[in-house]
Design an enzyme around this catalytic site. Structure first.
Site, PDB file in Angstrom:
ATOM      1  N   ASP A 111       5.278   8.761  -1.489  1.00  0.00           N
ATOM      2  CA  ASP A 111       6.124   9.765  -2.164  1.00  0.00           C
ATOM      3  C   ASP A 111       7.324  10.170  -1.314  1.00  0.00           C
ATOM      4  OD1 ASP A 111       4.111   9.965  -4.252  1.00  0.00           O
ATOM      5  OD2 ASP A 111       2.965  11.194  -2.851  1.00  0.00           O
ATOM      6  N   LYS A 171      11.214   6.297  -1.934  1.00  0.00           N
ATOM      7  CA  LYS A 171      11.589   4.883  -1.817  1.00  0.00           C
ATOM      8  C   LYS A 171      12.407   4.410  -3.020  1.00  0.00           C
ATOM      9  CE  LYS A 171       7.265   3.826  -1.132  1.00  0.00           C
ATOM     10  NZ  LYS A 171       6.718   5.183  -0.913  1.00  0.00           N
ATOM     11  N   GLY A 172      12.127   4.979  -4.196  1.00  0.00           N
ATOM     12  CA  GLY A 172      12.899   4.605  -5.380  1.00  0.00           C
ATOM     13  C   GLY A 172      14.361   4.964  -5.218  1.00  0.00           C
ATOM     14  N   GLY A 208       4.305   5.298  -8.031  1.00  0.00           N
ATOM     15  CA  GLY A 208       5.471   5.375  -8.909  1.00  0.00           C
ATOM     16  C   GLY A 208       6.732   5.689  -8.146  1.00  0.00           C
ATOM     17  N   HIS A 209       7.849   5.270  -8.706  1.00  0.00           N
ATOM     18  CA  HIS A 209       9.159   5.609  -8.185  1.00  0.00           C
ATOM     19  C   HIS A 209       9.877   6.455  -9.230  1.00  0.00           C
ATOM     20  CE1 HIS A 209       8.609   3.090  -4.820  1.00  0.00           C
ATOM     21  NE2 HIS A 209       9.030   1.954  -5.325  1.00  0.00           N
ATOM     22  N   THR A 214      -6.547   7.602  -7.982  1.00  0.00           N
ATOM     23  CA  THR A 214      -5.829   7.837  -9.243  1.00  0.00           C
ATOM     24  C   THR A 214      -6.640   7.376 -10.455  1.00  0.00           C
ATOM     25  OG1 THR A 214      -4.736   5.690  -9.060  1.00  0.00           O
ATOM     26  CG2 THR A 214      -3.572   7.606  -8.147  1.00  0.00           C
ATOM     27  N   GLN A 269       3.301   3.472  -2.075  1.00  0.00           N
ATOM     28  CA  GLN A 269       2.570   4.313  -1.115  1.00  0.00           C
ATOM     29  C   GLN A 269       3.285   4.344   0.246  1.00  0.00           C
ATOM     30  OE1 GLN A 269       0.266   1.744  -2.651  1.00  0.00           O
ATOM     31  NE2 GLN A 269      -0.198   3.096  -4.332  1.00  0.00           N
ATOM     32  N   THR A 272       2.894   9.438 -10.798  1.00  0.00           N
ATOM     33  CA  THR A 272       1.900   8.755 -11.625  1.00  0.00           C
ATOM     34  C   THR A 272       0.868   9.711 -12.201  1.00  0.00           C
ATOM     35  OG1 THR A 272       2.180   6.677 -10.431  1.00  0.00           O
ATOM     36  CG2 THR A 272       0.092   6.991 -11.588  1.00  0.00           C
ATOM     37  N   THR A 273       0.352  10.635 -11.386  1.00  0.00           N
ATOM     38  CA  THR A 273      -0.761  11.484 -11.828  1.00  0.00           C
ATOM     39  C   THR A 273      -0.345  12.906 -12.169  1.00  0.00           C
ATOM     40  OG1 THR A 273      -1.260  12.194  -9.573  1.00  0.00           O
ATOM     41  CG2 THR A 273      -2.325  10.160 -10.355  1.00  0.00           C
ATOM     42  N   GLY A 274       0.807  13.328 -11.674  1.00  0.00           N
ATOM     43  CA  GLY A 274       1.220  14.722 -11.862  1.00  0.00           C
ATOM     44  C   GLY A 274       0.498  15.687 -10.941  1.00  0.00           C
ATOM     45  N   ARG A 330       1.263  17.883  -4.758  1.00  0.00           N
ATOM     46  CA  ARG A 330       1.209  17.335  -3.413  1.00  0.00           C
ATOM     47  C   ARG A 330       0.988  18.445  -2.394  1.00  0.00           C
ATOM     48  NH1 ARG A 330       6.540  14.163  -4.976  1.00  0.00           N
ATOM     49  NH2 ARG A 330       5.619  12.416  -6.107  1.00  0.00           N
ATOM     50  N   GLY A 352      19.818  15.375  -2.185  1.00  0.00           N
ATOM     51  CA  GLY A 352      19.642  15.623  -3.611  1.00  0.00           C
ATOM     52  C   GLY A 352      19.188  14.352  -4.291  1.00  0.00           C
TER      53      GLY A 352
END
Length: 424
Positions: free
Chosen positions: A13, A16-17, A40-41, A128, A223, A299-301, A304, A414
């Protein structure tokens, strides 16, 4: 032209996206090399917020071929749903290429992970529940089904029959669940095969040929380093290898093809699920990070856990990945803190550890050794140049670079591409 590997340096998290989006203009191929739809990204491109779970974020660019390599485990239903969603937004997915060697996530993987986690109770790993671990376990046990098996119904049905004999015994005798029917699974997956077949190729050869044409590859992991199966905080890890070495094994490339390893890290630290977290802040500051950083899993909501920057972890990530540079994200989230903490070492008993501890018991009970830095109050998300940032923000970034001993090349303030600031 050599390849670039993009890795997470913390517990995933890290952004990376966004880093992939920033680097995309100079790339011809973007390759997802491990994990599954357990990661997820989140990318903002062209004013659209996109959440990608399996498809590489290079899919957003017309000049990029996106590749899912052999080290990924693929739930074909999820992959096709993601392709359909992107198509509905006007994004062309015809340039997506899928390795025939990638292993399939099957219905029994999903069912077994659910019941296993429930059975473990308070000792559950906090997965997950996407079937990732069981799919990788079957891969290691050499009983997994692969993407290429979809295109020979006889082979697929025969392999499935063998596997279901064992899986159904476990489901019925151990967990008191109903058995799964082979015929129904076969029909479902043959339907997936018809749609996926045009996208399947020998991705190792595809990437090798691209490098011979002097085209640039970006290998992006899911990850982060501390979730690596071999180098992470075992057993609170993922089931694959997000580290840079895993990229080469998955893509089918040799080390000489790579000249950059870019580590992505937040200006603070987060992790999802169970496991040790020395710099976690369970008080007001941690809650502020959650709110300002919108720290909920793509992915899971899941919320964190948040805490202060851990230089010990990132130094460790730099070592095991051979990092050449850092991409620092979410510096803007730290605006408004009077004091910022940075962990420079761990203390356990009478000993101090500046490197990652050699034993899990030490890490689980380690106390962070902090140094404190002045915060800043000015909004920093509109600055077009890093030199325009408050002196406290610049000093903070410079100190992180010094502690990690890897140059920070980009600082993100941002979510948009324009908010990524190059450092000289």
């Amino acid at each position: 032209m050599p390849a670039t590997i993009l890795v997470g340096t913390q517990w995933g998290d890290e952004g990376k996206g966004k880093a992939t989006d920033f680097l995309a203009d100079s790339m011809h191929y973007v390759v997802r090399y491990q994990g599954g739809n357990n990661a997820g990204h989140t990318v903002i491109a062209g004013g659209q917020l996109l959440k990608l779970h399996l498809i590489p974020s290079g899919i957003l660019y017309d000049h990029i071929t996106s590749v899912i390599a052999g080290g990924v485990v693929v739930d074909p239903r999820v992959l096709l749903e993601e392709m359909d969603e992107l198509g509905g937004r006007g994004i062309d997915t015809s340039r997506l290429v899928l390795s025939g060697n990638a292993h399939l996530i099957m219905p029994y993987h999903l069912e077994l992970e659910k019941v296993t986690e429930r059975y473990l109770g308070r000792n559950a790993l906090g997965t997950t529940k996407r079937g990732i671990g069981p799919a990788y376990a079957d891969k290691a046990a050499r009983i997994g089904l692969r993407v290429q098996d979809l295109f020979d119904r006889k082979i697929f049905a025969k392999k499935l029959d063998v596997v279901l004999k064992e899986k159904n015994l476990i489901l019925t005798k151990v967990y008191n669940r109903l058995p799964l029917e082979a015929e129904g699974i076969t029909e479902e997956y043959m339907g997936y095969a018809r749609r996926l077949e045009p996208h399947v190729a020998d991705t190792s050869k595809l990437l090798h040929d691209a490098l011979r044409r002097d085209e640039h590859l970006l290998l992006e992991g899911a990850q982060g380093t501390l979730l690596d199966l071999d180098h992470g905080t075992y057993p609170f890890v993922t089931s694959s290898n997000p580290v840079a070495g895993g990229a080469l094994a998955s893509a089918g490339l040799g080390p000489k093809e790579v000249d950059r390893v870019i580590g992505v890290c937040k200006a603070y630290t987060t992790r999802v699920g169970s496991g040790p977290f020395p710099t976690e802040d369970t008080g007001e500051d941690g809650e502020t990070m959650v709110k300002r950083g919108n720290e909920y899993g793509t992915t899971t909501g899941r919320r964190r856990r948040c805490g202060w920057f851990d230089a010990v972890l990132v130094r460790y990530a730099a070592r095991v990945n051979g990092m050449t540079e850092l991409f620092l994200t979410k510096l803007d989230v730290l605006t408004g803190f009077r004091t910022l903490k940075v962990c420079t070492a761990y203390r356990f008993g009478d000993d101090t550890y500046e490197d990652f501890p050699p034993h899990q018991s030490i890490f689980h009970r380690a106390e962070p050794v902090y140094e404190e830095h002045d915060g800043w109050w000015e909004d920093i998300d509109q600055a077009a140049d890093f030199a325009e940032q408050p002196k406290q923000a610049r000093a903070y970034v410079e100190r992180l670079e010094e502690l990690v001993d890897v140059p920070i090349r980009v600082v993100s303030v941002g979510p948009s591409r324009e908010q990524s600031l190059l450092l000289s």
